[in-house]
Design a protein around this motif. Structure first.
Motif, PDB file in Angstrom:
ATOM      1  N   LEU A  53       0.838  -1.212   0.000  1.00  0.00           N
ATOM      2  CA  LEU A  53       0.000   0.000   0.000  1.00  0.00           C
ATOM      3  C   LEU A  53       0.865   1.251   0.000  1.00  0.00           C
ATOM      4  N   GLU A  54       1.855   1.264   0.889  1.00  0.00           N
ATOM      5  CA  GLU A  54       2.707   2.444   1.008  1.00  0.00           C
ATOM      6  C   GLU A  54       3.456   2.691  -0.303  1.00  0.00           C
ATOM      7  N   HIS A  55       3.942   1.601  -0.899  1.00  0.00           N
ATOM      8  CA  HIS A  55       4.655   1.722  -2.175  1.00  0.00           C
ATOM      9  C   HIS A  55       3.726   2.292  -3.261  1.00  0.00           C
ATOM     10  N   LEU A  56       2.521   1.748  -3.348  1.00  0.00           N
ATOM     11  CA  LEU A  56       1.564   2.200  -4.365  1.00  0.00           C
ATOM     12  C   LEU A  56       1.226   3.682  -4.202  1.00  0.00           C
ATOM     13  N   VAL A  57       0.922   4.058  -2.972  1.00  0.00           N
ATOM     14  CA  VAL A  57       0.502   5.442  -2.727  1.00  0.00           C
ATOM     15  C   VAL A  57       1.665   6.414  -2.962  1.00  0.00           C
ATOM     16  N   SER A  58       2.862   6.038  -2.502  1.00  0.00           N
ATOM     17  CA  SER A  58       4.031   6.906  -2.703  1.00  0.00           C
ATOM     18  C   SER A  58       4.351   7.061  -4.181  1.00  0.00           C
ATOM     19  N   THR A  59       4.360   5.945  -4.906  1.00  0.00           N
ATOM     20  CA  THR A  59       4.658   5.996  -6.340  1.00  0.00           C
ATOM     21  C   THR A  59       3.619   6.848  -7.059  1.00  0.00           C
ATOM     22  N   TYR A  60       2.361   6.656  -6.656  1.00  0.00           N
ATOM     23  CA  TYR A  60       1.284   7.437  -7.264  1.00  0.00           C
ATOM     24  C   TYR A  60       1.537   8.932  -7.083  1.00  0.00           C
ATOM     25  N   PHE A  61       1.833   9.314  -5.862  1.00  0.00           N
ATOM     26  CA  PHE A  61       2.008  10.744  -5.586  1.00  0.00           C
ATOM     27  C   PHE A  61       3.292  11.299  -6.194  1.00  0.00           C
ATOM     28  N   GLU A  62       4.352  10.474  -6.279  1.00  0.00           N
ATOM     29  CA  GLU A  62       5.603  10.951  -6.894  1.00  0.00           C
ATOM     30  C   GLU A  62       5.332  11.428  -8.325  1.00  0.00           C
ATOM     31  N   ARG A  78       6.565  30.341 -19.617  1.00  0.00           N
ATOM     32  CA  ARG A  78       5.169  30.428 -20.037  1.00  0.00           C
ATOM     33  C   ARG A  78       4.388  31.342 -19.096  1.00  0.00           C
ATOM     34  N   SER A  79       3.180  31.693 -19.533  1.00  0.00           N
ATOM     35  CA  SER A  79       2.313  32.505 -18.671  1.00  0.00           C
ATOM     36  C   SER A  79       1.741  31.618 -17.558  1.00  0.00           C
ATOM     37  N   ALA A  80       1.275  32.258 -16.486  1.00  0.00           N
ATOM     38  CA  ALA A  80       0.666  31.519 -15.372  1.00  0.00           C
ATOM     39  C   ALA A  80      -0.553  30.744 -15.869  1.00  0.00           C
ATOM     40  N   ARG A  81      -1.301  31.356 -16.771  1.00  0.00           N
ATOM     41  CA  ARG A  81      -2.479  30.684 -17.303  1.00  0.00           C
ATOM     42  C   ARG A  81      -2.100  29.405 -18.056  1.00  0.00           C
ATOM     43  N   GLU A  82      -1.077  29.481 -18.868  1.00  0.00           N
ATOM     44  CA  GLU A  82      -0.633  28.283 -19.582  1.00  0.00           C
ATOM     45  C   GLU A  82      -0.182  27.203 -18.600  1.00  0.00           C
ATOM     46  N   CYS A  83       0.526  27.605 -17.560  1.00  0.00           N
ATOM     47  CA  CYS A  83       1.004  26.623 -16.562  1.00  0.00           C
ATOM     48  C   CYS A  83      -0.175  25.972 -15.837  1.00  0.00           C
ATOM     49  N   LEU A  84      -1.192  26.764 -15.541  1.00  0.00           N
ATOM     50  CA  LEU A  84      -2.369  26.217 -14.863  1.00  0.00           C
ATOM     51  C   LEU A  84      -3.092  25.214 -15.772  1.00  0.00           C
ATOM     52  N   ILE A  85      -3.120  25.512 -17.053  1.00  0.00           N
ATOM     53  CA  ILE A  85      -3.757  24.595 -17.997  1.00  0.00           C
ATOM     54  C   ILE A  85      -2.914  23.323 -18.157  1.00  0.00           C
ATOM     55  N   LEU A  86      -1.602  23.460 -18.081  1.00  0.00           N
ATOM     56  CA  LEU A  86      -0.741  22.264 -18.079  1.00  0.00           C
ATOM     57  C   LEU A  86      -1.070  21.375 -16.887  1.00  0.00           C
ATOM     58  N   VAL A  87      -1.299  21.980 -15.730  1.00  0.00           N
ATOM     59  CA  VAL A  87      -1.681  21.217 -14.520  1.00  0.00           C
ATOM     60  C   VAL A  87      -2.985  20.469 -14.788  1.00  0.00           C
ATOM     61  N   ILE A  88      -3.987  21.179 -15.277  1.00  0.00           N
ATOM     62  CA  ILE A  88      -5.310  20.577 -15.476  1.00  0.00           C
ATOM     63  C   ILE A  88      -5.241  19.401 -16.457  1.00  0.00           C
ATOM     64  N   ARG A  89      -4.627  19.624 -17.609  1.00  0.00           N
ATOM     65  CA  ARG A  89      -4.550  18.547 -18.605  1.00  0.00           C
ATOM     66  C   ARG A  89      -3.675  17.397 -18.124  1.00  0.00           C
ATOM     67  N   GLY A  90      -2.567  17.740 -17.479  1.00  0.00           N
ATOM     68  CA  GLY A  90      -1.652  16.703 -16.983  1.00  0.00           C
ATOM     69  C   GLY A  90      -2.312  15.822 -15.928  1.00  0.00           C
ATOM     70  N   ILE A  91      -2.994  16.449 -14.968  1.00  0.00           N
ATOM     71  CA  ILE A  91      -3.613  15.685 -13.875  1.00  0.00           C
ATOM     72  C   ILE A  91      -4.810  14.881 -14.393  1.00  0.00           C
ATOM     73  N   MET A  92      -5.626  15.464 -15.232  1.00  0.00           N
ATOM     74  CA  MET A  92      -6.766  14.727 -15.790  1.00  0.00           C
ATOM     75  C   MET A  92      -6.272  13.481 -16.522  1.00  0.00           C
ATOM     76  N   ASN A  93      -5.234  13.652 -17.316  1.00  0.00           N
ATOM     77  CA  ASN A  93      -4.701  12.544 -18.085  1.00  0.00           C
ATOM     78  C   ASN A  93      -4.090  11.473 -17.169  1.00  0.00           C
ATOM     79  N   TYR A  94      -3.363  11.919 -16.174  1.00  0.00           N
ATOM     80  CA  TYR A  94      -2.730  10.989 -15.228  1.00  0.00           C
ATOM     81  C   TYR A  94      -3.784  10.191 -14.460  1.00  0.00           C
ATOM     82  N   GLN A  95      -4.831  10.862 -14.029  1.00  0.00           N
ATOM     83  CA  GLN A  95      -5.898  10.179 -13.290  1.00  0.00           C
ATOM     84  C   GLN A  95      -6.613   9.155 -14.169  1.00  0.00           C
TER      85      GLN A  95
END
Lengths: 217, 217
Positions: A53-62, A78-95
């Motif tokens: 469990l610890e390995h899975l959760v740590s790897t996930y968060f890394e 980049r602009s702050a807006r572009e960086c925020l959109i990178l976060v949104i697309r990156g996290i959605m895709n990762y999830q």
């Protein structure tokens, strides 16, 4: 190569079983059976169920934090807006790519368990640091409205976690399949409208159509 | 009166214990002890632990849906935007007032349990009906942009549930206390900015300052 496969199979099987049956409801034997290996291999790689469990959760968060950190690094160019959109697309895709583990982790951190709590606080503090830096730069450069950052982080995280925490609700009530690529993409675009119209100052909106960022980073 | 108190004490104690220790981790005896009553009273009112759970969840959703239904009824005399803001303030307030049960319910519906699933689908389908009617009227009357309704419902529900699903994250990482009145109020206002700037068409924004709606309905 074979060893890596075994280890990966164990991780995938555990993520699936923890998500569907819960951590307490899953035995090491079931994980071994699903991974088509034996219990001694699980002991060899992860010691026991808690270690797994610890390995899975740590790897996930890394990997999760790496996406947000990358967006933070991009603030240099980049602009702050572009960086925020990178976060949104990156996290959605990762999830979407890690749906079993995502749902399990999102649910586990609603509990007051000590193990998860300690891991969670460490990673979530890092996440907050990077997100805050992006919002602060946007506000400082008058790209963003002077939004209250903690409340904005809550809104962002609420929107991002919804489809992966409640896939059953989405499928049965809203008739949306959260694991389909076009759903993740359209939902990202809807969150980006919030960025463009609520977070950004009005004159930034004209740039909306000019932005080209790949979905994955 | 005394009987009503006993019944209410049992419900409050069960909500608290189910939230902190989980449904499986809570015994009928513990509920009785916390409610300062005896096990036979729990049997009398609710039959058993499952009956108590079903009663709690159903009662929770009845009042929850009543808030959204009321906002839907107000569509006759108010704008879609005002009705949507009634939903946001009403739900935020209700969740704050019922924080143990809210967190328990929000977490339980992430699981694939049959009992919760059936109750959830019934109420969530009603909720969707009312919310959809509000969004449809707003779009039809050109008060709202032509937003994709299911994705907008997801965003709304994600933002509304965040503080009550992750109070520990809010307190420890963001240093916000989700149960304080001003936090619920400020967070509502931030969600309302999303309504005003992302959901509403631009010329509706001028009305923002004129709106006066009480926080509770």
């Amino acid at each position: 190569m074979k060893n890596n496969n075994t280890k990966q199979n164990i991780k995938n099987s555990a993520a699936f079983l923890f998500n569907t049956k819960g951590f307490a409801g899953t035995s090491v034997r079931e994980i071994a059976n699903r991974a088509k290996t034996n219990v001694s291999n699980i002991s060899y790689y992860f010691e026991n169920k808690a270690g797994l469990l610890e390995h899975l959760v740590s790897t996930y968060f890394e990997s999760y934090i790496a996406i947000i950190e990358q967006a933070y690094i991009e603030l240099d160019s980049r602009s702050a807006r572009e960086c925020l959109i990178l976060v949104i697309r990156g996290i959605m895709n990762y999830q979407k790519e890690n749906r079993h583990l995502t749902r399990f982790v999102l649910r586990e951190i609603t509990l007051d368990s000590t193990l998860i709590r300690e891991i969670m606080t460490t990673y979530m503090t890092k996440e907050k640091y990077y997100l805050q830096a992006i919002f602060e730069k946007g506000i400082h450069q008058q790209e963003f409205n002077s939004i209250p950052i903690p409340y904005t982080i809550m809104q962002l995280k609420g929107m991002l976690s919804m489809p992966y925490l409640y896939p059953q609700y989405m499928a049965e009530v809203l008739h949306i399949m959260p694991y389909e690529m076009y759903v993740a993409e359209q939902y990202s675009r809807e969150i980006e409208k919030w960025v463009n119209h609520t977070i950004c100052v009005p004159n930034e909106r004209v740039k909306e159509k000019l932005l080209r960022i790949p979905v994955t980073i």
